[in-house]
Scaffold this motif. Structure first.
Motif, PDB file in Angstrom:
ATOM      1  N   HIS B 225       0.840  -1.193   0.000  1.00 47.71           N
ATOM      2  CA  HIS B 225       0.000   0.000   0.000  1.00 47.71           C
ATOM      3  C   HIS B 225       0.876   1.244   0.000  1.00 47.71           C
ATOM      4  O   HIS B 225       0.660   2.184  -0.763  1.00 47.71           O
ATOM      5  N   LYS B 228       3.171   1.582  -3.318  1.00 49.61           N
ATOM      6  CA  LYS B 228       2.459   1.588  -4.612  1.00 49.61           C
ATOM      7  C   LYS B 228       1.478   2.743  -4.697  1.00 49.61           C
ATOM      8  O   LYS B 228       1.503   3.530  -5.631  1.00 49.61           O
ATOM      9  N   ASN B 229       0.553   2.848  -3.714  1.00 44.73           N
ATOM     10  CA  ASN B 229      -0.421   3.939  -3.800  1.00 44.73           C
ATOM     11  C   ASN B 229      -0.656   4.655  -2.479  1.00 44.73           C
ATOM     12  O   ASN B 229      -1.658   4.445  -1.811  1.00 44.73           O
ATOM     13  N   LYS B 236       3.601  11.136  -0.613  1.00 45.74           N
ATOM     14  CA  LYS B 236       3.995  11.058  -2.034  1.00 45.74           C
ATOM     15  C   LYS B 236       5.234  11.894  -2.296  1.00 45.74           C
ATOM     16  O   LYS B 236       6.171  11.461  -2.962  1.00 45.74           O
TER      17      LYS B 236
END
Lengths: 336, 243
Positions: B225, B228-229, B236
């Protein structure tokens, strides 16, 4: 230094040996000048009179304590026994070496010399040296103990401990040692010994007040060194030991102090050398250490030049030995 | 195993910093949790609060059911159960490698010298540095020192291991040997909390990743998690800067 490093050094710095020569030239010059100066003044050097203050050969007379006639002289293994007898009393005197001054049948008064023997005795300078060594050694031991405790108290979070330690350190470091010795002997010493006398307990000799003065004085300086030593050990050492579940005390004993004490050996050596020299002040409270012993000899022999030189040399022997010992300890505890 | 609830910590010196802001984390036995975040985000403070090397201002921390924040708790007992590995190794330089590993066993756990030596040698073998038992830490490389530090912590048979940036002070070629030891530990089921910048380690070993910023937990989740996203913009941004 082995040969290869020496030659490498020479290549790098070709004047190396020249400067060694310069050093010895200066040394010779200074000594020569001193010698020249002493030749110019009106002083008779009598070095041959100095050894007697280290050890001397003394004649010990054996005297009769009663009145009577010499009844019998028996010789055994080179020694002799003189028996003096009167009506109802009889006493025997042993004369080692067997050098007898009386013969059988002589009439003896009390105090008459029966015989004598020679004996090597320790001179006053050697006695003084021994006392200086003893006082300094005991004071160093107590000084370390006091300094360790005061140093730990100094960094304690408890205000009572911390401020007591600060007061002690500042008070002791800020007043002359001479005054402290006076206070220890004439004020505290009088107080304590008066109390002891009232209780019928044997009095404390001046030596111990001298030791106390030197130990508390040294302790104050050692305390600051201990504090600096502990604070110079990185916080990580404390954290690592505490994170393993050690108590503050365990961490101090096993991890922090061994490292801190090793680090403060050089300043400690300086402090202890100071202490040995400061012990010369103890002469003022009737402790016959090296300096006082020298002063006494000077007043009787009137040879101040030789004696003070010898005195200085004896201190140098003590301080230099201590310095060497501590350097050895420092090298021994090097962890590798 | 570890329960952290509403923990706050503010440093006043040298200037006021809010190091921990309302931290609540729960860690299960056998779980490997990796804490990441920019420097000054409070990761290390969080880790150090777990064994009270830093005392939080408020909140609750339980380790194995023991209330760490309670002043009456014998913190030394808690610390003996919680192994810690530091960025700068902090080995005891005046003791040999073997003595480093046996010291706390003898002093804290009251084991006999012989028993402690046996435990120590077994652990030194495990971290692959048995032949250096008699040398002093100064003669070891950084990676070797850190492996000794891990053995030292393990010698107490801890229930939890805390790692505070264990590879940050190492030369790059030595990071692997330390990470390998940590991976072995993780596989053996040790509960671990790891503050690190090694994203490879996080991805491979972590059960959960916690991302901290400005003293607060921003995002938490499984490595998949997380890498990846990620949801939060701050996460981010951080990942884009380091990956």
């Amino acid at each position: 230094m082995d040969v290869s490093t020496k030659s490498a050094l020479l290549k790098k710095n070709p004047t190396y040996f020249l400067w060694i020569g310069v050093f010895f030239l200066i040394l010779t010059l200074v000594v020569g000048l001193l010698y020249y100066a002493t030749q110019k003044i009106d002083y008779v050097w009598r070095w041959y009179r100095i050894p007697q203050y280290f050890v001397y050969y003394d004649d010990v007379a054996i005297r009769a304590e009663i009145e009577g006639t010499v009844k019998r002289i028996t010789r055994k293994n080179g020694d002799a026994e003189v028996t003096v007898a009167d009506v109802g009393v009889e006493e025997s005197y042993n004369v080692p070496g067997g050098e007898i001054r009386v013969s059988e049948g002589d009439f003896i008064f009390p105090g008459d010399v029966l015989g004598s023997f020679g004996k090597w005795k320790v001179g006053i300078l050697l006695q003084g040296l021994w006392l200086t060594l003893k006082v300094s050694f005991i004071a160093i031991l107590f000084g370390i103990a006091i300094g360790l405790f005061a140093g730990l108290a100094r960094i304690s979070k408890n205000p009572a401990l911390k401020w007591s330690a600060i007061s002690y350190i500042e008070l002791i470091r800020g007043s002359p040692l001479l005054v402290q010795i006076f206070i220890w002997y004439f004020v505290l010493g009088t107080l304590i010994n008066t109390l002891l006398r009232q209780q019928g307990i044997p009095l404390i000799p001046p030596l111990w007040f001298g030791v106390a003065a030197l130990a508390t004085f040294t302790g104050a300086y050692v305390a600051e060194m201990v504090r600096a030593g502990i604070q110079s050990i990185s916080r990580g050492q404390t954290e690592a030991s505490r994170s393993l579940g050690m108590t503050y005390f365990q961490s101090m004993v096993h991890v922090i102090l061994p490292q801190a004490l090793r680090r403060i050996i050089p300043p400690l050596a300086g402090q202890f050398i100071s202490l040995i020299k400061d012990s010369s002040l103890l002469g003022i409270i009737a402790i016959r250490e090296l300096t006082k012993a020298t002063r006494e000899v000077v007043t009787t022999s009137l040879q101040p030049f030789e004696l003070w030189f010898v005195c200085a040399l004896l201190y140098l022997v003590l301080t230099f030995s201590l310095s060497m010992v501590l350097q050895y300890v420092e090298r021994r505890t090097l962890y590798q | 195993m570890i329960e952290v609830r509403n923990v706050y910590k503010t440093f006043l010196l040298p200037y006021k910093v809010r190091a921990l802001v309302d931290i609540s984390v729960s860690i299960e036995p056998g779980e490997v949790v990796v804490v990441i975040g920019p420097s000054g985000s409070g990761k290390s403070t969080f880790l150090r609060a777990l064994n009270r090397l830093e005392t939080p201002d408020s909140g609750h921390i339980w380790i194995d059911g023991i209330d760490v924040m309670n002043p009456k708790t014998d913190i030394n007992k808690v610390r003996a159960e919680v192994g810690m590995v530091f960025q700068n190794f902090n080995l005891f330089p005046h003791k040999t490698v073997l003595e480093n590993v046996t010291l706390a066993q003898v002093v804290v756990r009251k084991r006999s010298k012989k028993e402690a030596n046996n435990t120590a040698m077994a652990l030194l073998e495990k971290v692959g540095i048995k032949e250096k038992a008699q040398v002093y830490p100064d003669q070891l490389s950084g990676g070797q020192q850190q492996r000794v530090a891990i053995a030292r912590a393990l010698a107490m048979n801890p229930k939890v291991m805390l790692f505070d940036e264990p590879t940050s002070a190492l030369d790059p070629e030595m990071i692997g040997e330390v990470l390998d030891v940590m991976k072995t530990l993780a596989r053996e089921g040790m509960t671990m909390v790891v503050v690190t910048h090694e994203m490879g380690f996080a991805r491979e070993v972590a059960d959960r990743v916690i991302f901290m910023d400005d003293g607060a937990v921003v995002e938490t989740g499984t490595p998949e998690h997380f890498f990846k996203n990620p949801i939060h913009d701050r996460t981010k941004l951080f990942l884009s800067q380091i990956l």
